[in-house]
Design an enzyme around this catalytic site. Structure first.
Site, PDB file in Angstrom:
ATOM      1  N   LYS A 112      57.101  70.269  14.320  1.00 58.22           N
ATOM      2  CA  LYS A 112      58.390  69.644  14.649  1.00 58.22           C
ATOM      3  C   LYS A 112      59.174  69.315  13.391  1.00 58.22           C
ATOM      4  CE  LYS A 112      57.510  67.800  19.240  1.00 58.22           C
ATOM      5  NZ  LYS A 112      57.520  66.644  20.140  1.00 58.22           N
ATOM      6  N   LYS A 194      53.669  78.921  23.312  1.00 61.17           N
ATOM      7  CA  LYS A 194      53.584  78.188  24.579  1.00 61.17           C
ATOM      8  C   LYS A 194      54.979  78.031  25.185  1.00 61.17           C
ATOM      9  CE  LYS A 194      54.331  73.342  23.635  1.00 61.17           C
ATOM     10  NZ  LYS A 194      54.266  72.082  24.304  1.00 61.17           N
ATOM     11  N   LYS A 197      60.323  73.512  26.130  1.00 63.29           N
ATOM     12  CA  LYS A 197      61.747  73.265  26.362  1.00 63.29           C
ATOM     13  C   LYS A 197      62.554  73.393  25.076  1.00 63.29           C
ATOM     14  CE  LYS A 197      60.250  68.552  27.016  1.00 63.29           C
ATOM     15  NZ  LYS A 197      59.914  67.631  28.076  1.00 63.29           N
TER      16      LYS A 197
END
Ligand code: ATP
Ligand code: LTN
Length: 331
Positions: A112, A194, A197
């Site tokens: 992230k 994976k 969103k």
């Protein structure tokens, strides 16, 4: 002590099939066996920038989604993380137990923060400690999550064990509950990643609130493997991913599914999968629409009270064990 489960999801972006099949679906089953706490983790959401108005809307939407997938507020506690201040308070305490070096090893933080460039917040670094606090406040036994949360669960266990060693038995040491099938639903456009969103390609991800056209289009465009066979096979990740989604939505055993698709082509698999998903999500979306503001307020209000009571007890014990006292304690 009651056997408890705790889990949560962030009210960011849109909830997708991966979230449902990897996590929410199992919450619904497990709620009948365990005393259950399902949290909308809005304090986790702000570890990356959010639009305030949208965050508030998504918080309510996610609560509706919890109810519509089948979480029963009569037997489970549904609440919003920011309604229970003990989550932030215990985070401070556990910040003084966690080591910087162990937080630096968190792969989700590394992924992230790479996307955030120069603007990585201290909150993003601390995300796993807030998650540990969520779990430990409720003396949780089991945490049903997707595969991507395994490392965060390991850290939670380490913090609980360290705290118990240094200050005396306090926390139950929780275990991750990761489903055998569906723990990692892959992107439809890149089966090596994976379903997420935050994926740059919106076609990789089927949202629970997508309309039938979008669902069909996404499955039609789904990447496939070379070859023509339709069977579960780890060396053919794209087809196996589509079959896994089909299996979880229909509840059929693998051999029946393989027999059903024997001799058929990829186009048929995509069509059948789209049909099954459209029907499943149509019923789900009807339930979402049927949940009014009053029902939502009642559920979240009850959830807040129940959660505060348990979290308050744990935090008071933690303070006492650490010698943190204030004006109200006599000498
Ligand atoms: P995303 O990666 O899409 O942003 P997230 O992990 O940030 O998702 P949350 O809404 O907080 O999203 O996650 C809710 C639950 O969904 C977690 O238990 C997580 O492990 C699970 N989950 C997320 N993506 C998948 C996936 N592709 N397959 C299976 N489970 C998943
Ligand atoms: N990090 C989790 C969401 C989350 C969570 C939790 C899950 C926050 N606190 C406590 C289980 C238990 C994620 O899936 N992104």
């Amino acid at each position: 002590m009651a056997k408890r489960i705790f889990s949560g999801a962030q009210p960011t972006g849109n909830v997708h099939l991966g979230n449902y099949l990897g996590a929410l679906r199992n919450w619904v089953t497990l709620q009948h066996e365990y005393e259950s706490f399902f949290c909308i983790v809005n304090l986790h959401a702000i570890t990356i920038p959010q639009d305030p108005k949208l965050l508030a809307e998504k918080t309510r939407e996610l609560a509706r989604i919890y109810l519509a997938v089948g979480i029963d507020p009569e037997i489970s506690t549904i609440f919003v993380q920011s309604d229970v201040p003990q989550h932030a308070e215990l985070t401070w305490i556990l910040n003084c137990v966690a080591r910087i070096s162990e937080l630096e090893r968190m792969t989700q933080f590394k992924d992230k923060s790479r996307k955030q460039g120069e603007n990585v917040t201290a909150g993003l670094f601390d995300y796993p400690v807030l998650m540990a606090s969520d779990i430990l406040l409720y003396q949780t036994e089991l945490v049903p999550v997707g595969e991507d949360q395994k490392q965060h669960l390991e850290l939670t266990r380490d913090l609980a064990i360290r705290f118990n060693r240094d200050y005396g038995e306090m926390f139950r040491v929780p275990e991750a509950y990761i489903p055998k099938v569906g723990a990692r639903i892959m992107s439809l456009s890149d089966p090596k990643k994976k379903m997420s969103k935050s994926d740059d390609d919106p076609n990789g991800c089927v949202m629970l609130l997508d309309d039938p056209d979008a669902i069909s289009r996404k499955f039609k465009r789904a990447v496939t493997d070379s070859g023509t066979d339709i069977r579960f096979d780890d060396s053919r990740p794209a087809i196996t991913n589509l079959l896994t989604i089909y299996q979880l939505l229909t509840g059929q055993p693998t051999d029946e599914i393989e027999a059903h698709f024997n001799g058929k082509g990829y186009a048929q698999l995509k069509q059948d999968l789209a049909d099954v998903t459209v029907e499943f999500l149509r019923l789900f979306q009807e339930r979402v629409k049927g949940i009014g503001a009053e029902q939502l307020n009642r559920t979240l209000g009850q959830g807040r009270e129940k959660a505060r009571q348990i979290a308050g007890t744990t935090l008071a014990n933690v303070y006492a064990a650490m010698g943190i006292v204030g004006a109200c304690v006599s000498d």
